[in-house]
Design a protein around this motif. Structure first.
Motif: not given
Lengths: 148, 656
Positions: B504-507, B515-534
């Motif tokens: 990232g660039n500081g902000t 995760a695989r929910y309960k280790n035996n159910a749905v597979y979910a993966a993601m990327v999140a983008e954040v911005e540090l404002r106030d």
């Protein structure tokens, strides 16, 4: 009320929300908090979105009130309502009436809003299911349709 | 054995009615179940109707929870429908009357026309045009409006109430008082509210401080606990890294306060409720009213989305207690907003302490310790007779012992859900310090312990990757052999155009989680983008989910989007506030949730697997969301947030 004159016999201090739901059979306007913080009970009062849980019956006499039931034209749903169906823009749907009222007021004032303007216009409405992104998309779709 | 028409009934007009024990809570389950049956019977979905659960006719399939409705009711219905179809093909004149044999073979994927295709939910138009849709909207002839006069604090006892003064108020038809349980009923709703306000003003209560002195979840560390060894790997004293994570008590905060309508007529109670477990509530009401369960009928009607066990069941009990005093008159009992915030059972606070040893490029061993109360404290017919999960039960003169949120039954349940990392690590040691005596009332909140466990595990994976000098994607893949897990993760990263080693660039920054929910159910993966404002803003989320056969693909995407947005709200903003006596989160101003302007753009890709069993999807996102946000903040600024919520105050404090 939704283009018709109506009478309701209740104490003038009674909140409009309760009169809508219990006396006029308009249950589409919903109770969420009773303190004006959630937007579930929004109606248009002379075209402006307001929390009907905060409105005393006595103060709305003689004024124009539109509820979610009044957005449709006869049997035909409003473009916003059709867009909500097209985009499947609800989960539980409890907040939807209030969101639609805010969106109607927005499009009346600003027929081509940006996404940021749509979001800002809906900031008085809380959605707990997380359908916000779909609702914004639905409002955008309705705006495009109304512009055609 | 049962006949097919225990589940499926053919109506005179040729349509089919589906009887299920699962209830609609805004997740779209009725549409998905109709799709399953329609496809198997070879009928249009529009000719299949899913009946609301009614304890007089619907099967008891347990509680609608744990993202199990498709896996349980869906699979049952598919098999039963397959038998009905076979009976029809065999020329049986009354195929739905046949006994279920349990050997129904569903159609092969190649013959399906509806399953896995987009079918719009049939209920949306009614809900967006204001039609009566919820139990809150039910209006019956002669109905009265009721409110409960709850104590101001958990352990307050009602010592004085001038009932005559309340009865003298306009419209009041009943004042119910039984020990510390009190309620008012009136002809009109505003009259009931006025009587409630007056009751709150004049009632005398005696309260004693009983809550923790701090809202910091670390109070759990010094509470009496039971140690449960979940996984008994050998971990050496040599630690590369250790860290501690926490989450506070979180409220379901349904947009509609709970409500129920109850009628005592001819010695039998009928209760309309948005409960997740109508059969369980029926037994709970019978227990508390001390009547035969056969004298109670519960009919499900939708409420607002619940995300777990909220006030729904309690409102059902409350309504029945008032109806007892007003035979023949339907009683609509509506909780106020502050009732819901102060009395609903929260998702427990948790503390998770992790440590691991790296051996070169790989994790050699892993230790996970967690502290928290129980989950799953719902009405339960198997509890002892004088023990109850309901609030009213503990306030009655002849009171019940308050049930304790139970010890997990397995590694899939309660606080232990997802405590064992899904990664290939030679030695894992996982210990649950279960704290039975709960500081606040707790029960099931969407995803149970998986939220805090996955938040901790996935944050820690990034922390370890950094120590190993590896990219977080590559580091995860090193420890993941399950090809579906790998595909979910690489798909999400491809959607986000993740670049190995990106910073990232500081902000502004991005982070991932899986995760695989309960280790035996749905597979979910993601990327999140954040911005540090106030404040910290989450601007975008890219997610990939593999739920096996997604019966209703848009429904899966909708649930995924909603799960993401709700968890963003938990992560950034939410914590139940309390002082020594009482919960002080009483309204939206004391418990803010995500607004439209704060909602990220969310892009979801569904990995459709038509030949795999369907997996429930509603709860799989929460943990990954919180970790992806924390990882994005670290990626943006180097700041590692380990205590939720990530409010402005927390971030300022962490920055020193």
């Amino acid at each position: 009320m939704n283009g018709r004159d109506v009478a309701a016999a209740a104490h003038p201090e009674t909140r409009l929300l309760l009169v809508l739901r219990n006396d006029l059979g308009l249950v589409g306007t919903r109770y969420g908090c009773g303190t004006g913080h959630c937007g579930s009970c929004f109606v248009l009062l002379d075209g402006r979105p307001v929390a009907s849980c905060q409105l005393a019956l006595g103060t709305v006499a003689g004024r124009d009130v539109t509820t979610v039931e009044g957005l449709a034209t006869g049997e035909a749903p409003h473009a916003l309502q059709r867009a909500f169906v097209e985009e499947q823009a609800i989960q539980c749907g409890y907040c939807a009436s209030g969101v639609l009222i805010s969106a109607k007021a927005l499009l009346d004032a600003n027929p081509r809003p940006t996404d940021a303007e749509i979001r800002a216009a809906l900031d008085g409405n809380l959605c707990r299911c997380g359908a916000q992104t779909r609702m914004v998309r639905a409002v955008r779709r309705a705006a495009a349709e109304l512009a055609r | 054995m049962s006949r097919i028409d225990r589940w499926l009934r053919r109506e005179p007009d040729g349509t089919v009615t589906v009887l299920t024990g699962k209830v609609e809570i805004g997740q779209g389950i009725t549409t998905a179940l109709a799709q399953i049956v329609a496809d198997e019977l070879g009928m249009p979905v529009s000719r299949v109707r899913v009946a609301p659960v009614d304890t007089d006719v619907s099967p008891d399939e347990g509680v609608t929870s744990g993202s199990r409705s498709i896996e349980e009711s869906g699979v049952t219905l598919q098999r039963v429908a397959a038998e009905a179809r076979r009976a029809t093909l065999e020329g049986d004149p009354d195929p739905f009357a046949r006994e279920v044999r349990g050997d129904g073979a569903p159609r092969p994927a190649s013959e399906r026309t509806v399953l896995g295709r987009h079918v719009p939910r049939a209920d949306v138009l009614a809900k967006v045009t204001g039609a009566p849709s919820y139990v809150q909207d039910l209006r019956l002839p002669g109905m009265v409006h009721a409110r409960v006069v709850r104590p101001p604090a958990y352990d307050a006892a009602l010592v004085a109430l001038d009932e005559a003064a309340l009865r003298a108020l306009p419209g009041v038809v009943a004042v119910v008082r039984d020990g510390s349980f009190a309620a008012v009923a009136a002809e009109r709703e505003e009259q009931a509210i006025r009587a409630l306000m007056e009751a709150r003003r004049i009632a005398g209560w005696e309260a004693k401080p009983s809550l923790p002195a701090t809202t910091d979840p670390r109070f759990l560390l010094s509470e009496p606990s039971e140690e449960i060894v979940v996984e008994d790997g050998t971990v050496t004293g040599d630690r590369t890294h250790g860290a501690e994570y926490s989450r506070p008590f979180i409220a379901h905060a349904a947009i509609a306060p709970s409500c129920a309508v109850a009628l005592l007529d001819g010695g039998r109670y009928t209760v309309w409720s948005h409960t997740q477990g109508p059969h369980q509530l029926k037994h709970e009401i019978a227990k508390i009213l001390r009547v035969d369960p056969a004298a109670v009928r519960v009919i499900h009607m939708e409420g607002a989305g619940c995300y777990g066990h909220n006030g729904a069941d309690d409102a059902g009990v409350d309504a029945a207690l008032v109806a007892r005093a007003l035979p023949g008159r339907p009683v609509r009992l509506q909780w106020m907003r502050d009732d819901e915030f102060a009395w609903e059972p929260y998702g427990t606070a948790m503390v998770v302490r992790l440590s691991a040893r790296l051996d070169g490029e790989r994790i050699a061993d892993w230790s996970h310790e967690l502290w928290g109360h129980g989950h799953g404290n719902r009405p339960n017919p198997s509890l002892p007779k004088e023990v109850s999960t309901s609030i009213a039960a503990r306030h009655l003169a002849r009171s019940f012992t308050a049930a304790v949120a139970p010890r997990p039954r397995s590694n899939l349940s309660g606080g232990q859900r997802n405590a064992v990392p899904y990664y290939d690590i030679p030695a894992k040691r996982v210990v649950n310090h279960y704290v039975p005596k709960a500081a606040l009332r707790v029960s099931s909140l969407r995803s149970l312990g998986a939220h805090a466990n996955v938040f901790a595990i996935e944050s820690f994976m990034d922390e370890l990757a950094e120590r190993a000098g590896a990219d977080p994607l590559e580091f995860r893949l090193r420890h993941l052999t399950d090809p579906r897990a790998r595909e979910a993760l690489t798909t999400a990263c491809a959607m986000a155009d993740w670049r190995a080693g990106e910073r990232g660039n500081g902000t502004r920054g991005r982070g991932m989680a899986f995760a695989r929910y309960k280790n035996n159910a749905v597979y979910a993966a993601m990327v999140a983008e954040v911005e540090l404002r106030d404040v910290l803003a989450v601007t975008r989320v890219w997610a990939a989910v593999d739920a096996g056969l997604a019966v209703s693909p848009d429904g899966v995407v909708n649930q995924t989007e909603g799960g993401i947005v709700q968890a963003v709200s938990w992560t950034l903003k939410e914590a139940v506030r309390f002082d020594r006596e009482r919960v002080t989160s009483r309204g939206w101003e004391d418990y803010p949730i995500l607004t439209f302007s704060e909602t990220p753009e969310v892009e979801v890709r569904l990995i459709q697997r038509e030949t795999e069993p369907p997996l429930g999807v509603g709860e799989g996102l929460a943990g990954p969301v919180s970790a992806a946000i924390a990882n994005a903040v670290a990626n943006a600024s180097g700041l590692r947030l380990r205590d939720m919520p990530f409010t402005r105050e927390r971030i300022v404090a962490a920055l020193g």
